[in-house]
Design a protein around this motif. Sequence first.
Motif, PDB file in Angstrom:
ATOM      1  N   SER A 131       0.810  -1.222   0.000  1.00 21.64           N
ATOM      2  CA  SER A 131       0.000   0.000   0.000  1.00 21.64           C
ATOM      3  C   SER A 131       0.844   1.272   0.000  1.00 21.64           C
ATOM      4  O   SER A 131       0.349   2.357  -0.346  1.00 21.64           O
ATOM      5  CB  SER A 131      -0.924   0.014   1.219  1.00 21.64           C
ATOM      6  N   LYS A 132       2.143   1.160   0.351  1.00 19.86           N
ATOM      7  CA  LYS A 132       3.022   2.331   0.352  1.00 19.86           C
ATOM      8  C   LYS A 132       3.408   2.759  -1.063  1.00 19.86           C
ATOM      9  O   LYS A 132       3.919   3.863  -1.264  1.00 19.86           O
ATOM     10  CB  LYS A 132       4.299   2.037   1.160  1.00 19.86           C
ATOM     11  N   GLY A 133       3.187   1.888  -2.025  1.00 16.94           N
ATOM     12  CA  GLY A 133       3.464   2.242  -3.416  1.00 16.94           C
ATOM     13  C   GLY A 133       4.930   2.358  -3.768  1.00 16.94           C
ATOM     14  O   GLY A 133       5.294   3.072  -4.714  1.00 16.94           O
ATOM     15  N   ILE A 134       5.783   1.656  -3.046  1.00 15.60           N
ATOM     16  CA  ILE A 134       7.227   1.686  -3.339  1.00 15.60           C
ATOM     17  C   ILE A 134       7.536   0.585  -4.356  1.00 15.60           C
ATOM     18  O   ILE A 134       7.667  -0.587  -4.000  1.00 15.60           O
ATOM     19  CB  ILE A 134       8.056   1.510  -2.052  1.00 15.60           C
ATOM     20  N   LYS A 135       7.616   0.984  -5.629  1.00 16.38           N
ATOM     21  CA  LYS A 135       7.805   0.019  -6.715  1.00 16.38           C
ATOM     22  C   LYS A 135       9.178   0.111  -7.361  1.00 16.38           C
ATOM     23  O   LYS A 135       9.640  -0.841  -7.993  1.00 16.38           O
ATOM     24  CB  LYS A 135       6.725   0.217  -7.777  1.00 16.38           C
ATOM     25  N   THR A 136       9.812   1.279  -7.246  1.00 18.86           N
ATOM     26  CA  THR A 136      11.139   1.490  -7.832  1.00 18.86           C
ATOM     27  C   THR A 136      11.991   2.243  -6.815  1.00 18.86           C
ATOM     28  O   THR A 136      11.469   2.859  -5.871  1.00 18.86           O
ATOM     29  CB  THR A 136      11.062   2.319  -9.123  1.00 18.86           C
ATOM     30  N   PRO A 137      13.320   2.245  -6.990  1.00 19.85           N
ATOM     31  CA  PRO A 137      14.168   3.014  -6.072  1.00 19.85           C
ATOM     32  C   PRO A 137      13.784   4.486  -5.986  1.00 19.85           C
ATOM     33  O   PRO A 137      13.914   5.095  -4.916  1.00 19.85           O
ATOM     34  CB  PRO A 137      15.561   2.815  -6.659  1.00 19.85           C
ATOM     35  N   ALA A 138      13.296   5.062  -7.068  1.00 15.99           N
ATOM     36  CA  ALA A 138      12.902   6.472  -7.053  1.00 15.99           C
ATOM     37  C   ALA A 138      11.777   6.738  -6.060  1.00 15.99           C
ATOM     38  O   ALA A 138      11.649   7.848  -5.521  1.00 15.99           O
ATOM     39  CB  ALA A 138      12.483   6.916  -8.446  1.00 15.99           C
ATOM     40  N   ASP A 139      10.968   5.713  -5.790  1.00 15.55           N
ATOM     41  CA  ASP A 139       9.850   5.867  -4.849  1.00 15.55           C
ATOM     42  C   ASP A 139      10.315   5.971  -3.407  1.00 15.55           C
ATOM     43  O   ASP A 139       9.504   6.240  -2.505  1.00 15.55           O
ATOM     44  CB  ASP A 139       8.869   4.692  -4.986  1.00 15.55           C
ATOM     45  N   LEU A 140      11.596   5.779  -3.155  1.00 22.81           N
ATOM     46  CA  LEU A 140      12.129   5.871  -1.799  1.00 22.81           C
ATOM     47  C   LEU A 140      12.360   7.319  -1.369  1.00 22.81           C
ATOM     48  O   LEU A 140      12.563   7.586  -0.185  1.00 22.81           O
ATOM     49  CB  LEU A 140      13.444   5.096  -1.694  1.00 22.81           C
TER      50      LEU A 140
END
Length: 341
Positions: A131-140
């Motif tokens: 649910s946090k939507g962290i799918k790629t390193p950029a999402d960090l």
Amino acid sequence: MRLRRFAAVIVPVVALSAAAACGGDDGDKTKSASGKELDKVTLTLNWYPYGEHAPFYYGKKQGIYEKHGIALDIKAGQGSQKTVQATGAGQTDFGWADTPPLMAGVGQGLPVKSLGVFLQTTPVSVQSFTSKGIKTPADLKGKRIASTAGDAPSKTFPVFLEKNGVDASEVQIQNTDPAGKMAAVLSGKADALIGYANDQGPTMQNKSGKPVSYLRFSAFGLNYYSNGLIVGERKLQSSPDLAKRMFAATSEAWTAAEKDQAGAVASMQGASAQLPPVSVLTDQFKTTLTLLHTDATKGKAPGINTTADWTQTIDLFAQTGIIGKPETPDEYWASNVAPQG
């Protein structure tokens, strides 16, 4: 020089633990139910039993170790560093431990070597609820990440970010102990944690009832060696045949467990009072099986290593400060014990 450094670092550990030493003396024997002579062998894990360790229990239950002349006694560990120290000090015959503390121990003069790394693709990953939507390193970017300062995952995380075009200053690191990382994510105090995909993630999913997603370092351009079978140099020199049989039995046990995953997980019943539920063990072991090879060892038996893969790991660990002075692979790996890839 190396032996003197070893004495300074390890002797206090031996003095405190000598009475509880669990490694058998050279030549310690027993007999199987059929009368076959077996070598008593103690294996100390990196932690309390979880899904990753299923092949050892399966190999013991299926008689694979006995076939190789080994009466295996599996002991829980308290972290790879302690397992590396205990193995080098002769308090256990063999160990199952992560490669970073093995290399660090060798750098401090600890007489211990790898017989073969089995988890050749790192399980290190950024783990978060889907649910946090962290799918790629950029999402960090802007996220709060729970980490343990000084361990290999935390030291290689900046390299992971750099390889993927993320400025480390854009990520908020919350340092805590290993157990605290999972608690921080479960409570919402952190958005994600840096840990092992075959360990914390399945547990978090089980405890919360919410799906967990992973950013595996290996899927985003960063890979290095993880857990493997280790031995003290004294044991290796005094019992080279036993070391070869232990490696062969372990490799065979992993191959057999992969073919019977449900049976492998079932073999862990009663292994520990802290044993995770069957569903968690199953997920942990399933994920572990995705870590057994690099491109160079695909199709090879579990635990077969290559000099090139060792060199890649050594170079990365030197770059990140996990080890000081890098050595050649043969300083860390007993390459003559198992066939090379």
